[in-house]
Every structure is written in structure tokens, then in C-alpha cells.
Design a protein around this motif. Structure first.
Motif, PDB file in Angstrom:
ATOM      1  N   LYS A 115      50.318 -25.674 -11.529  1.00  0.00           N
ATOM      2  CA  LYS A 115      49.949 -24.084 -11.857  1.00  0.00           C
ATOM      3  C   LYS A 115      49.232 -23.169 -10.732  1.00  0.00           C
ATOM      4  N   SER A 116      49.509 -21.810 -11.035  1.00  0.00           N
ATOM      5  CA  SER A 116      48.830 -21.159  -9.807  1.00  0.00           C
ATOM      6  C   SER A 116      47.965 -20.021 -10.499  1.00  0.00           C
ATOM      7  N   PRO A 117      46.702 -19.813 -10.300  1.00  0.00           N
ATOM      8  CA  PRO A 117      45.981 -20.590  -9.291  1.00  0.00           C
ATOM      9  C   PRO A 117      45.747 -22.109  -9.659  1.00  0.00           C
ATOM     10  N   SER A 118      45.563 -22.865  -8.405  1.00  0.00           N
ATOM     11  CA  SER A 118      45.006 -24.213  -8.805  1.00  0.00           C
ATOM     12  C   SER A 118      43.460 -24.214  -8.869  1.00  0.00           C
ATOM     13  N   VAL A 119      42.702 -25.001  -9.573  1.00  0.00           N
ATOM     14  CA  VAL A 119      41.625 -24.750 -10.100  1.00  0.00           C
ATOM     15  C   VAL A 119      40.833 -26.159  -9.678  1.00  0.00           C
ATOM     16  N   ILE A 120      39.868 -26.138  -8.839  1.00  0.00           N
ATOM     17  CA  ILE A 120      38.862 -27.352  -8.380  1.00  0.00           C
ATOM     18  C   ILE A 120      37.469 -27.114  -9.060  1.00  0.00           C
ATOM     19  N   LEU A 121      37.129 -28.104  -9.874  1.00  0.00           N
ATOM     20  CA  LEU A 121      35.882 -27.873 -10.577  1.00  0.00           C
ATOM     21  C   LEU A 121      34.811 -28.897  -9.951  1.00  0.00           C
ATOM     22  N   LEU A 122      33.769 -28.112  -9.635  1.00  0.00           N
ATOM     23  CA  LEU A 122      32.812 -29.356  -8.718  1.00  0.00           C
ATOM     24  C   LEU A 122      31.600 -29.293  -9.784  1.00  0.00           C
ATOM     25  N   ALA A 123      31.062 -30.744 -10.080  1.00  0.00           N
ATOM     26  CA  ALA A 123      30.147 -31.043 -10.858  1.00  0.00           C
ATOM     27  C   ALA A 123      29.133 -32.269 -10.086  1.00  0.00           C
ATOM     28  N   GLY A 124      27.765 -32.347 -10.629  1.00  0.00           N
ATOM     29  CA  GLY A 124      27.033 -33.244 -10.049  1.00  0.00           C
ATOM     30  C   GLY A 124      25.395 -33.012 -10.414  1.00  0.00           C
ATOM     31  N   LEU A 125      24.688 -33.696  -9.875  1.00  0.00           N
ATOM     32  CA  LEU A 125      23.084 -33.606 -10.229  1.00  0.00           C
ATOM     33  C   LEU A 125      22.594 -32.236  -9.588  1.00  0.00           C
ATOM     34  N   GLN A 126      21.345 -31.708  -9.660  1.00  0.00           N
ATOM     35  CA  GLN A 126      20.759 -30.745  -9.053  1.00  0.00           C
ATOM     36  C   GLN A 126      20.566 -31.153  -7.589  1.00  0.00           C
ATOM     37  N   GLY A 127      20.697 -30.442  -6.705  1.00  0.00           N
ATOM     38  CA  GLY A 127      20.161 -30.524  -5.275  1.00  0.00           C
ATOM     39  C   GLY A 127      21.409 -31.584  -4.604  1.00  0.00           C
ATOM     40  N   ALA A 128      22.484 -31.859  -5.174  1.00  0.00           N
ATOM     41  CA  ALA A 128      23.613 -32.443  -4.528  1.00  0.00           C
ATOM     42  C   ALA A 128      24.227 -31.920  -3.288  1.00  0.00           C
ATOM     43  N   GLY A 129      24.150 -30.452  -3.327  1.00  0.00           N
ATOM     44  CA  GLY A 129      24.499 -29.696  -2.328  1.00  0.00           C
ATOM     45  C   GLY A 129      26.048 -29.163  -2.612  1.00  0.00           C
ATOM     46  N   LYS A 130      26.194 -28.717  -4.188  1.00  0.00           N
ATOM     47  CA  LYS A 130      27.521 -28.393  -4.504  1.00  0.00           C
ATOM     48  C   LYS A 130      27.853 -27.080  -4.098  1.00  0.00           C
ATOM     49  N   THR A 131      26.711 -26.057  -4.303  1.00  0.00           N
ATOM     50  CA  THR A 131      26.819 -24.691  -3.716  1.00  0.00           C
ATOM     51  C   THR A 131      27.474 -24.510  -2.386  1.00  0.00           C
ATOM     52  N   THR A 132      26.754 -25.325  -1.695  1.00  0.00           N
ATOM     53  CA  THR A 132      27.094 -25.195  -0.101  1.00  0.00           C
ATOM     54  C   THR A 132      28.637 -25.828   0.166  1.00  0.00           C
TER      55      THR A 132
END
Length: 447
Positions: free
Chosen positions: A99-116
Motif C-alpha cells: 500500500k501507498s503510503p507505507s506506514v512505519i509505527l514506532l513504539a517503546g518506553l519513555q526516553g528510548a529515543g523514538k522521536t530522534t
């Protein structure tokens, strides 16, 4: 770099084995006991360590190894193979789906560095895969999380979709629709950090997953998480059915056991690793290369890839022509410095060289600020002075020192370094000797 302690201990174990001509079963088992302790001290999960050591021991005490002419090398080979298998065997590529657009979902604990990592991933996939990404801000809980995503987005040239403190599930859905409207072919969703035991927050990210149907659900784990990484990975995998893992902060002075445990526990591959603070510090995770680094065998392939991405081919051809014609200037000298700097810290580069014990580099102080001082000195020169450093008399050098905030001694040192480099280049081209034939010699590395 992570694994320095583990790498040093394993190398010591194998050094002891290498000093013996033949190995007995008892000596192999004693070595495996030391390997086991080293892995446990590196925060690798106990069950994972036990299984790993049993596999290695079973193979290492066989007659094929014990009766070999190089038993220590055979043991190292087995450890390397099992370590590679433990981390996933082969590198796992990112999936974009149909499918377009492809979607990537980031998950994790606080402070793991997801946003960066969302910014790093967007920049990497844009450069390496030619993707046109959009970042979607679904972290409505952490103060300034949306602002941070906007900052990293602007730095990598990727737009950010956000709706302030609005419902993150709806924001994710609308973000995908907006990306489709703008003809973007990739959406990376940055979600709020959450504890794996917080049912409400875990239900929320499951709802985001159901709303956008991502091609990849990547758990972002901090390499410093240690033993708890196993529980975190298990909980997220049960709730979201992960497709892969990203290990961040692998450049830190940490034990790094999470990277060795998470694949064995979840069965999900590690797809990327964060190796520094810069937005270009992201690498695809290659289990075989990481195993080689841990065992002190270096990682020449990654080093070559870093060099290829840092050095501009067109500039390299121009530099070759300049070197052959003895036209190497301070501008070229500065350009080489900056390209080297973009490859990462000198400690990281040295750690990729085979036989180099990264832990022993800890006592070597590599002054990264020296590069900044070098840049300041050269940029304080006029274009003519950079092209013709022979005109740099005492008065000009004093002016350059004042303009760059350095001393005359530092300016002189730089000029001397430049002259030494230029002299060496002349020798490569055959111009350092009388009667040398122009263009007959080949430069190293294909010049």
C-alpha cells in the motif's frame, strides 16, 4: 561503543586459548564458563546466555575441534557463528508493503529515543531508498515532544503532520490521509513513550496500529535498558505483534545486552541501530558484522560503507586531478577534514579496524575540538591565501590567529601539517623525486 567490556573479556578468553597448542575438553569448558560470565555481566538475559553457551560447548568439545591443528581458531569460529545466529543470522531489510503510503509505527518506553530515531529513519530512507516521507506526531503527553519532532524533521528536510493535543489515534489516521494527498510514499508515526505494564497506554497504541495498518511496527529499545529489555520486548510483542526492533544509543558506554537478548526472546529481527547523536548516526543492523566487532575482528564492510557515503565521488575525481598537477590547496585540506568528520568519531572508526581492541582506546584522548579549530583557522583566511599558502607571512598569520580565536603557534602547526601532507602527496605522484614520470604511479585506494 557498546560491548567494549564484553569484547575485551572475550578477546582475553580467546587469547588464553590461542597460547595452547592443543585443547582438552576441560580447557574448553573453563573458557565457556568465562564466556558465560562475560555475557551475564553485559546484561544478556540468563536464559539466552545458558542456551548460547550450551550450543557453543556442544560444538566446541567435538573431536573435530579438539583434534584440529588450530583448535583455538575453531572455537572462535564457532562462537562467531553462534553469536551471529543469536542476533538474527542475516540482516533484515525494512518492509514497505504494497500500500501507498507505507506506514512505519514506532513504539517503546519513555526516553528510548523514538522521536530522534523517527527523524534519523526518515532521513536514511529518503537518502538510501529514495522515499518521500512524512512524520506524524502522536506523542501528546510529553512536553515539547511535537516541537522536538518538528526540529528533527526540519533538519532532515521532512514535513511533520501534527494536531496539537488532539486524539493520537485520529491524528495518525489523518496524517496518513494528508501524506496521500501530498503524494508522500512513506509515513513514520512517532508515538508517546509508555510503560509495558500501563494497560491504557498499551491499548492506545494498539488502536493506532488498527487505524493505520502499518507495514512495520518497530520497537525502539535503549541499549542501556539491560535485563528489563526482555520483559519490555515480550509485552510489546504480545500486544502489537512487532515486525522488528531498533536498538538506540549503541554508541554509549553501556553493556548492550539488550541487543543480544531481544532477538532470541521475541524472534523479531533487529533492523536498525542508533550509533550517535547526529541525525545521520543510523545503521542497518547486520548480526554478522556486530559479532565480528564484539570478537575484535573489526567491521571493514561498515567502515567502507561509511566512507562511500561520506566521500563525494565527483570531488574525489577532482582531488585526484589536483594531486596529479600538484594543486592541492588548503581548501582541499579542509574539505578532507570535513568529510572525515562526517564518518563519525575517531573512536568509532578505530573500533571497526580488525584487531583493534576498542576498550584500549578509552585512554586515548582524541580531541574532536581540534577539527573545529582547524576549520576556524582555514576559514579565517582569504580565498587567495587558501589557494596560495606560500604568501602567508608573519603579519597574515597574526591576523588569521586573531580571526579564528587561536594562537599563532596553532596557525603555524596547521601550515606545517598541510605542507607535510602536500609533500607526501607529491611522493605518491612521483613529483617528490627528480626525473619522476608524471602520472605513472597509482595512488592507494584506486587513485
Amino acid at each position: 561503543m557498546a560491548f567494549e567490556g564484553l569484547s575485551s573479556k572475550l578477546q582475553n578468553v580467546f587469547k588464553k586459548l590461542g597460547g595452547k597448542g592443543k585443547l582438552s575438553e576441560k580447557e574448553v569448558r573453563e573458557a565457556m564458563r568465562e564466556v558465560k560470565l562475560a555475557l551475564l555481566e553485559a546484561d544478556v538475559n540468563f536464559a539466552v546466555v545458558k542456551n548460547f553457551v550450551n550450543k557453543v560447548t556442544e560444538r566446541a568439545v567435538g573431536s573435530e575441534v579438539l583434534e584440529s591443528l588450530t583448535p583455538a581458531q575453531q572455537v572462535i569460529k564457532i562462537v562467531n557463528e553462534e553469536l551471529t545466529a543469536l542476533m538474527g543470522g542475516t540482516g533484515s531489510k525494512i518492509e514497505f508493503g504494497s500500500k501507498s503510503p507505507s506506514v512505519i509505527l514506532l513504539a517503546g518506553l519513555q526516553g528510548a529515543g523514538k522521536t530522534t530515531m523517527a527523524g534519523k529513519l526518515a532521513g536514511y530512507l529518503s537518502k538510501q531508498y529514495g522515499k518521500s516521507p512524512m512524520l506524524v506526531a502522536c506523542d501528546i503527553y510529553r512536553p515539547a515532544a511535537i516541537d522536538q519532532l518538528k526540529v528533527v524533521g526540519s533538519k532532515v528536510g521532512v514535513p511533520v503532520f501534527e494536531r496539537g493535543q488532539a486524539d493520537p489515534v485520529e491524528t495518525a489516521k489523518l496524517g496518513v490521509e494528508e501524506a496521500r494527498r501530498q503524494l508522500k510514499d512513506l509515513v513514520i508515526i512517532d508515538t508517546a513513550g509508555r510503560l509495558h505494564i500501563d494497560e491504557g497506554m498499551m491499548d492506545e497504541i494498539a488502536a493506532i496500529r488498527d487505524a493505520v495498518q502499518p507495514a512495520e511496527i518497530l520497537l525502539t529499545i535503549d541499549a542501556m535498558t539491560g535485563q528489563d529489555a526482555v520483559n519490555v520486548a515480550k509485552a510489546f510483542n504480545e500486544k502489537l505483534e512487532l515486525t522488528g526492533v531498533i536498538v538506540t544509543k549503541l554508541d554509549g558506554d553501556t553493556r548492550g545486552g539488550a541487543a543480544l537478548s531481544v532477538k532470541a526472546v521475541t524472534g523479531k529481527p533487529i533492523k536498525f541501530s542508533g550509533t550517535g547523536e547526529k541525525l545521520t548516526d543510523i545503521e542497518p543492523f547486520h548480526p554478522d558484522r556486530m559479532a565480528s566487532r564484539i570478537l575484535g575482528m573489526g567491521d571493514m564492510l561498515t567502515l567502507i560503507e561509511k566512507a562511500q557515503s561520506a566521500f563525494d565521488e565527483k570531488k574525489a575525481v577532482e582531488l585526484e586531478a589536483k594531486l596529479r598537477n600538484d594543486e592541492f590547496t588548503l581548501e582541499d585540506f579542509l574539505d578532507q577534514f570535513e568529510q572525515m568528520k562526517s564518518m563519525g568519531s575517531m573512536q568509532d572508526i578505530m573500533g571497526m579496524i580488525p584487531g583493534m581492541d576498542a576498550s584500549k582506546l578509552g585512554n586515548i584522548e582524541i580531541d574532536e575540538k581540534q577539527v573545529a579549530r582547524t576549520q576556524a583557522i582555514i576559514k579565517s583566511m582569504t580565498p587567495k591565501e587558501r589557494r596560495k599558502p606560500d604568501i602567508l607571512n608573519a603579519s597574515r598569520r597574526r591576523r588569521i590567529a586573531r580571526g579564528s580565536g587561536t594562537t599563532i603557534q596553532e596557525v603555524n602547526r596547521l601550515i606545517n601539517q598541510f605542507e607535510a601532507t602536500r609533500k607526501m602527496m607529491r611522493q605518491f605522484t612521483g613529483k617528490g623525486k627528480k626525473g619522476g614520470k608524471k602520472g605513472k604511479r597509482r595512488f592507494p585506494f584506486g587513485f
